[in-house]
Design a protein around this motif. Sequence first.
Motif, mmCIF file in Angstrom:
data_model
loop_
_atom_site.group_PDB
_atom_site.id
_atom_site.type_symbol
_atom_site.label_atom_id
_atom_site.label_comp_id
_atom_site.label_asym_id
_atom_site.label_seq_id
_atom_site.Cartn_x
_atom_site.Cartn_y
_atom_site.Cartn_z
ATOM 1 N N ILE A 1 7.758 0.691 4.386
ATOM 2 C CA ILE A 1 7.186 1.976 3.960
ATOM 3 C C ILE A 1 8.255 2.793 3.235
ATOM 4 O O ILE A 1 7.982 3.437 2.213
ATOM 5 C CB ILE A 1 6.596 2.720 5.171
ATOM 6 C CG1 ILE A 1 5.352 1.973 5.677
ATOM 7 C CG2 ILE A 1 6.244 4.165 4.819
ATOM 8 C CD1 ILE A 1 4.856 2.432 7.034
ATOM 9 N N GLU A 2 9.484 2.762 3.755
ATOM 10 C CA GLU A 2 10.596 3.416 3.046
ATOM 11 C C GLU A 2 10.746 2.866 1.633
ATOM 12 O O GLU A 2 10.917 3.634 0.677
ATOM 13 C CB GLU A 2 11.910 3.171 3.789
ATOM 14 C CG GLU A 2 12.107 3.872 5.099
ATOM 15 C CD GLU A 2 13.438 3.504 5.743
ATOM 16 O OE1 GLU A 2 13.671 3.931 6.875
ATOM 17 O OE2 GLU A 2 14.251 2.791 5.107
ATOM 18 N N ASP A 3 10.705 1.539 1.493
ATOM 19 C CA ASP A 3 10.835 0.914 0.167
ATOM 20 C C ASP A 3 9.819 1.493 -0.807
ATOM 21 O O ASP A 3 10.154 1.860 -1.944
ATOM 22 C CB ASP A 3 10.597 -0.593 0.258
ATOM 23 C CG ASP A 3 11.776 -1.369 0.812
ATOM 24 O OD1 ASP A 3 12.854 -0.780 1.009
ATOM 25 O OD2 ASP A 3 11.615 -2.580 1.046
ATOM 26 N N ASP B 1 15.694 9.923 5.417
ATOM 27 C CA ASP B 1 14.667 10.703 4.713
ATOM 28 C C ASP B 1 14.614 10.220 3.260
ATOM 29 O O ASP B 1 15.515 10.493 2.471
ATOM 30 C CB ASP B 1 15.008 12.191 4.781
ATOM 31 C CG ASP B 1 13.891 13.082 4.255
ATOM 32 O OD1 ASP B 1 13.326 12.766 3.176
ATOM 33 O OD2 ASP B 1 13.575 14.090 4.907
ATOM 34 N N ALA B 2 13.544 9.501 2.919
ATOM 35 C CA ALA B 2 13.433 8.902 1.583
ATOM 36 C C ALA B 2 13.451 9.969 0.491
ATOM 37 O O ALA B 2 14.094 9.786 -0.557
ATOM 38 C CB ALA B 2 12.153 8.071 1.497
ATOM 39 N N ASP B 3 12.760 11.082 0.710
ATOM 40 C CA ASP B 3 12.715 12.138 -0.303
ATOM 41 C C ASP B 3 14.114 12.693 -0.579
ATOM 42 O O ASP B 3 14.511 12.863 -1.743
ATOM 43 C CB ASP B 3 11.795 13.271 0.157
ATOM 44 C CG ASP B 3 10.331 12.897 0.069
ATOM 45 O OD1 ASP B 3 9.732 13.114 -0.996
ATOM 46 O OD2 ASP B 3 9.782 12.372 1.053
ATOM 47 N N ARG C 1 18.346 0.919 -1.662
ATOM 48 C CA ARG C 1 17.596 0.243 -0.611
ATOM 49 C C ARG C 1 18.215 -1.063 -0.104
ATOM 50 O O ARG C 1 18.033 -1.420 1.057
ATOM 51 C CB ARG C 1 16.178 -0.074 -1.131
ATOM 52 C CG ARG C 1 15.340 1.153 -1.427
ATOM 53 C CD ARG C 1 15.141 2.014 -0.209
ATOM 54 N NE ARG C 1 14.594 1.231 0.906
ATOM 55 C CZ ARG C 1 14.720 1.582 2.188
ATOM 56 N NH1 ARG C 1 15.373 2.665 2.531
ATOM 57 N NH2 ARG C 1 14.188 0.826 3.129
ATOM 58 N N LYS C 2 18.919 -1.783 -0.953
ATOM 59 C CA LYS C 2 19.364 -3.128 -0.560
ATOM 60 C C LYS C 2 20.378 -3.065 0.583
ATOM 61 O O LYS C 2 20.270 -3.803 1.576
ATOM 62 C CB LYS C 2 19.956 -3.852 -1.771
ATOM 63 C CG LYS C 2 20.161 -5.359 -1.567
ATOM 64 C CD LYS C 2 20.544 -6.014 -2.889
ATOM 65 C CE LYS C 2 20.594 -7.521 -2.777
ATOM 66 N NZ LYS C 2 21.719 -7.983 -1.951
ATOM 67 N N LEU D 1 0.828 -1.213 0.000
ATOM 68 C CA LEU D 1 0.000 0.000 0.000
ATOM 69 C C LEU D 1 0.859 1.258 0.000
ATOM 70 O O LEU D 1 0.504 2.254 -0.641
ATOM 71 C CB LEU D 1 -0.940 -0.016 1.206
ATOM 72 C CG LEU D 1 -2.027 -1.097 1.140
ATOM 73 C CD1 LEU D 1 -2.767 -1.194 2.465
ATOM 74 C CD2 LEU D 1 -3.013 -0.827 -0.002
ATOM 75 N N ALA D 2 1.992 1.224 0.695
ATOM 76 C CA ALA D 2 2.900 2.373 0.654
ATOM 77 C C ALA D 2 3.425 2.583 -0.765
ATOM 78 O O ALA D 2 3.472 3.718 -1.262
ATOM 79 C CB ALA D 2 4.060 2.153 1.628
ATOM 80 N N THR D 3 3.789 1.495 -1.420
ATOM 81 C CA THR D 3 4.249 1.590 -2.805
ATOM 82 C C THR D 3 3.139 2.123 -3.705
ATOM 83 O O THR D 3 3.382 2.970 -4.581
ATOM 84 C CB THR D 3 4.707 0.203 -3.303
ATOM 85 O OG1 THR D 3 5.696 -0.316 -2.423
ATOM 86 C CG2 THR D 3 5.270 0.284 -4.711
#
Length: 442
Positions: A331-333, A428-430, A366-367, A22-24
């Motif tokens: 959620i970060e992914d 911070d993903a952004d 991400r990995k 859902l986050a994706t």
Amino acid sequence: MGDAPTPQRLDIIIVGAGLSGLATAIQCALSGHNITVLEGARELAEIGAGLQLTPNSTRLLQKWGVYERLSGPCEPSTCTVYNYTGKILAHEDSFDKNIHRKYNAPFTDCHRVDLQQALVERARELGVKVVLDAKVMGLNFGKEKAGEDSEPPKATAATENGQSFSADLIVGADGLWSTCRSVFLGRRDAPLPTGDLAFRIVLELSQIRDEKLRKMVQEPGVRFWVGPESHAVGYSMRGGDMYNVVLLVPDDLPDEVARMEGSLEEMRSRFTGWDPVLTQLLSCVSRINKWKLMHRAELPSWINPQSNLVLVGDACHPMLPYLAQGANSSIEDGAVLGLLLSSTSSSPFVGKSQLPARLKLFEKLRKKRGEAIVRETFKQRRDFHLPDGPEQEARDQIFEKWFGKDIGEAFPSRWTCPVVQKWLYGYDADKEVEAALAGGEK
């Protein structure tokens, strides 16, 4: 000069309507794509209990308009580590305020179902199509290997009830027992036992009679009790009307059993002699479930050769609950993948031909982080499960001497460790995506 090319709307199928899926879906929809989520369940009532949302994910939930939809989120004002007899090893007042000050986002305890419902509500508002009773049984990725600048072939997903869906990209967000992962590897790939299991408990305030315990539940704080081969975590949810307890103990379930109802007598006997506050809470429990804790080996890659499948969340980096990062990292992914598929000033056009490069960049970003968190959870397990003896005494001396001070090295509770907390909660993903794209990465 001709007009700039119009951003291409990709058709994206997400397998699984859990937190990572859902986050994706939300971030990919915000990036302008056509999103379909395929979920095998007939209704969205995710099994589980409480979860802890840390700043690395709550800042995303706030940005997406999801956080304010949560039912009675509890920001713990204290964080306390006890040894199993009840002696305080570490305590932090104003934990909620300190987290806000350091990370500009909250640390929140909530019910997993509340988060899932808030995510799916927002996803549907953004035009995401959520298809229930659509268990994916087969995937076809085509035969061509996508080149760096060539368009990947179309992929298809077939469901148990005979439906077929076609997409430019399939996101495998189907959790620990991922079908997408097994198809990707070309073999059945079962999770591996860790040697631990979890008793998961949710208590309604009405079940707790003792006034001191009721007051504790109504004044949110995070509590850990650490002891030989086991530890316990407790925190309030739903505005202090509910209390979540997780007991982490050695696994005694049969190899083929992942979850079963537990014995109250067995559960309580495991914690005989522990802090009376914990044992009093356990005396209020009327029913208990046992969950085998599982993990997986690291994968060489999360992307298939055709560049039309990518794995996220527990499908590629399942995490033990010792740092409460499974949900947060998932959620970060979703955020990073969706942001990489968006059109920005530095990258004005993302279409099918850019998928191979963008998926590789997603994996690069991400990995390493996801797998580092997995390894850190095993370290936390070790530090919280030390048997009585010299190592345990040395650990407790570190707690006593250094808690609350920036010692420049790992602290036995990574929840407040000045080293680990920064790279966990400060992510911070952004900014991560912005920096990668601004740095010239495709």
